[in-house]
Design a protein around this motif. Structure first.
Motif, PDB file in Angstrom:
ATOM      1  N   ARG A  59       0.865  -1.283  -0.013  1.00  0.00           N
ATOM      2  CA  ARG A  59      -0.054   0.087   0.082  1.00  0.00           C
ATOM      3  C   ARG A  59       0.666   1.204   0.022  1.00  0.00           C
ATOM      4  NH1 ARG A  59      -4.313  -2.212   4.432  1.00  0.00           N
ATOM      5  NH2 ARG A  59      -5.569  -3.300   2.955  1.00  0.00           N
ATOM      6  N   VAL A  60       1.786   1.264   0.921  1.00  0.00           N
ATOM      7  CA  VAL A  60       2.871   2.496   0.856  1.00  0.00           C
ATOM      8  C   VAL A  60       3.476   2.630  -0.391  1.00  0.00           C
ATOM      9  CG1 VAL A  60       5.003   3.123   1.819  1.00  0.00           C
ATOM     10  CG2 VAL A  60       3.176   2.160   3.166  1.00  0.00           C
ATOM     11  N   LEU A  61       4.000   1.462  -1.030  1.00  0.00           N
ATOM     12  CA  LEU A  61       4.469   1.537  -2.427  1.00  0.00           C
ATOM     13  C   LEU A  61       3.877   2.032  -3.157  1.00  0.00           C
ATOM     14  CD1 LEU A  61       6.883  -1.643  -2.213  1.00  0.00           C
ATOM     15  CD2 LEU A  61       7.672   0.716  -2.252  1.00  0.00           C
ATOM     16  N   THR A  62       2.528   1.630  -3.281  1.00  0.00           N
ATOM     17  CA  THR A  62       1.746   2.025  -4.509  1.00  0.00           C
ATOM     18  C   THR A  62       1.376   3.469  -4.396  1.00  0.00           C
ATOM     19  OG1 THR A  62       0.486  -0.172  -4.483  1.00  0.00           O
ATOM     20  CG2 THR A  62      -1.036   1.521  -4.983  1.00  0.00           C
ATOM     21  N   GLY A  63       1.125   4.019  -2.956  1.00  0.00           N
ATOM     22  CA  GLY A  63       0.889   5.526  -2.906  1.00  0.00           C
ATOM     23  C   GLY A  63       2.186   6.137  -3.434  1.00  0.00           C
ATOM     24  N   ARG A  64       3.299   5.819  -3.335  1.00  0.00           N
ATOM     25  CA  ARG A  64       4.748   6.388  -3.735  1.00  0.00           C
ATOM     26  C   ARG A  64       4.626   6.363  -5.075  1.00  0.00           C
ATOM     27  NH1 ARG A  64       9.179   4.364   0.562  1.00  0.00           N
ATOM     28  NH2 ARG A  64       8.462   5.431   2.359  1.00  0.00           N
ATOM     29  N   VAL A  65       4.279   5.210  -5.755  1.00  0.00           N
ATOM     30  CA  VAL A  65       4.241   5.191  -7.339  1.00  0.00           C
ATOM     31  C   VAL A  65       3.228   6.030  -7.802  1.00  0.00           C
ATOM     32  CG1 VAL A  65       3.446   3.715  -9.283  1.00  0.00           C
ATOM     33  CG2 VAL A  65       5.264   2.785  -7.383  1.00  0.00           C
ATOM     34  N   ASP A  66       2.061   6.200  -7.146  1.00  0.00           N
ATOM     35  CA  ASP A  66       0.858   7.015  -7.443  1.00  0.00           C
ATOM     36  C   ASP A  66       1.539   8.474  -7.634  1.00  0.00           C
ATOM     37  OD1 ASP A  66      -0.645   4.913  -7.950  1.00  0.00           O
ATOM     38  OD2 ASP A  66      -1.950   5.364  -6.259  1.00  0.00           O
ATOM     39  N   GLY A  67       2.103   8.893  -6.475  1.00  0.00           N
ATOM     40  CA  GLY A  67       2.627  10.223  -6.163  1.00  0.00           C
ATOM     41  C   GLY A  67       3.884  10.481  -7.392  1.00  0.00           C
ATOM     42  N   LEU A  68       4.565   9.390  -7.585  1.00  0.00           N
ATOM     43  CA  LEU A  68       5.744   9.864  -8.679  1.00  0.00           C
ATOM     44  C   LEU A  68       5.013   9.789 -10.155  1.00  0.00           C
ATOM     45  CD1 LEU A  68       8.445   7.269  -7.288  1.00  0.00           C
ATOM     46  CD2 LEU A  68       8.467   9.643  -7.246  1.00  0.00           C
ATOM     47  N   GLU A  69       3.955   8.985 -10.333  1.00  0.00           N
ATOM     48  CA  GLU A  69       3.216   9.091 -11.645  1.00  0.00           C
ATOM     49  C   GLU A  69       2.787  10.557 -11.918  1.00  0.00           C
ATOM     50  OE1 GLU A  69       0.476   5.958 -11.576  1.00  0.00           O
ATOM     51  OE2 GLU A  69       1.844   4.386 -12.550  1.00  0.00           O
ATOM     52  N   ASP A  70       2.278  10.850 -10.743  1.00  0.00           N
ATOM     53  CA  ASP A  70       1.584  12.407 -10.566  1.00  0.00           C
ATOM     54  C   ASP A  70       2.884  13.469 -10.990  1.00  0.00           C
ATOM     55  OD1 ASP A  70      -0.805  11.395 -10.201  1.00  0.00           O
ATOM     56  OD2 ASP A  70      -0.865  11.772  -7.987  1.00  0.00           O
ATOM     57  N   LYS A  71       3.853  13.410 -10.266  1.00  0.00           N
ATOM     58  CA  LYS A  71       5.086  14.375 -10.592  1.00  0.00           C
ATOM     59  C   LYS A  71       5.730  14.141 -12.063  1.00  0.00           C
ATOM     60  CE  LYS A  71       6.861  14.706  -5.836  1.00  0.00           C
ATOM     61  NZ  LYS A  71       7.884  14.286  -5.050  1.00  0.00           N
ATOM     62  N   LEU A  72       5.643  12.898 -12.501  1.00  0.00           N
ATOM     63  CA  LEU A  72       6.175  12.643 -13.893  1.00  0.00           C
ATOM     64  C   LEU A  72       5.113  13.484 -14.857  1.00  0.00           C
ATOM     65  CD1 LEU A  72       8.078  11.251 -15.954  1.00  0.00           C
ATOM     66  CD2 LEU A  72       6.578   9.222 -15.751  1.00  0.00           C
ATOM     67  N   GLU A  73       3.730  13.252 -14.573  1.00  0.00           N
ATOM     68  CA  GLU A  73       2.804  13.887 -15.429  1.00  0.00           C
ATOM     69  C   GLU A  73       3.086  15.248 -15.732  1.00  0.00           C
ATOM     70  OE1 GLU A  73       0.386  12.725 -17.447  1.00  0.00           O
ATOM     71  OE2 GLU A  73       0.874  10.608 -16.916  1.00  0.00           O
ATOM     72  N   VAL A  74       3.306  16.034 -14.331  1.00  0.00           N
ATOM     73  CA  VAL A  74       3.649  17.429 -14.190  1.00  0.00           C
ATOM     74  C   VAL A  74       4.781  17.910 -14.906  1.00  0.00           C
ATOM     75  CG1 VAL A  74       4.343  19.260 -12.759  1.00  0.00           C
ATOM     76  CG2 VAL A  74       2.427  17.655 -11.998  1.00  0.00           C
ATOM     77  N   HIS A  75       6.045  16.831 -14.762  1.00  0.00           N
ATOM     78  CA  HIS A  75       7.104  17.148 -15.649  1.00  0.00           C
ATOM     79  C   HIS A  75       7.046  17.028 -17.200  1.00  0.00           C
ATOM     80  CE1 HIS A  75       9.760  17.900 -12.313  1.00  0.00           C
ATOM     81  NE2 HIS A  75       9.407  16.582 -11.794  1.00  0.00           N
ATOM     82  N   ILE A  76       6.152  15.941 -17.521  1.00  0.00           N
ATOM     83  CA  ILE A  76       5.772  15.960 -19.004  1.00  0.00           C
ATOM     84  C   ILE A  76       5.092  17.176 -19.430  1.00  0.00           C
ATOM     85  CG2 ILE A  76       4.650  14.513 -20.557  1.00  0.00           C
ATOM     86  CD1 ILE A  76       5.189  12.131 -18.941  1.00  0.00           C
TER      87      ILE A  76
END
Length: 100
Positions: A59-76
């Motif tokens: 669950r923690v890792l999924t939350g972190r991955v979701d956060g990283l995906e959001d940051k990646l979308e912002v960077h893209i």
């Protein structure tokens, strides 16, 4: 010749000893099985705790991955905007030089 002790003959004492031995064996088996069952219960508890920990980690890792995906979308998105600005500046600079 008939031997007795405490009112029981030798063959009767043999039966008593055999019965007591059998009961002792049953009690020993029950104690051994109880020990095995306790060890099994402890192993199941440990496995349950490990699985619970893995679920929480997931669950923690999924939350972190979701956060990283959001940051990646912002960077893209920022990269697209930056590329558009660079393209616009290149057109402006090169078109400006061609006009002179």
């Amino acid at each position: 010749m008939h031997h007795e002790f405490l009112g029981l003959a030798i063959d009767e004492w043999g039966s008593v000893v055999a019965i007591l031995g059998g009961l002792g064996g049953v009690v020993g088996l029950i104690i051994k099985m109880t020990s095995v069952m306790n060890k099994l219960q402890n192993s199941i508890d440990t496995l349950n705790a490990t699985l619970h920990g893995l679920v929480n980690d997931n669950r923690v890792l999924t939350g972190r991955v979701d956060g990283l995906e959001d940051k990646l979308e912002v960077h893209i998105g920022e990269a697209k905007v930056r590329n558009q600005r660079i393209t616009a500046l290149e057109k402006e600079v090169f078109n400006h030089h061609e006009d002179n």
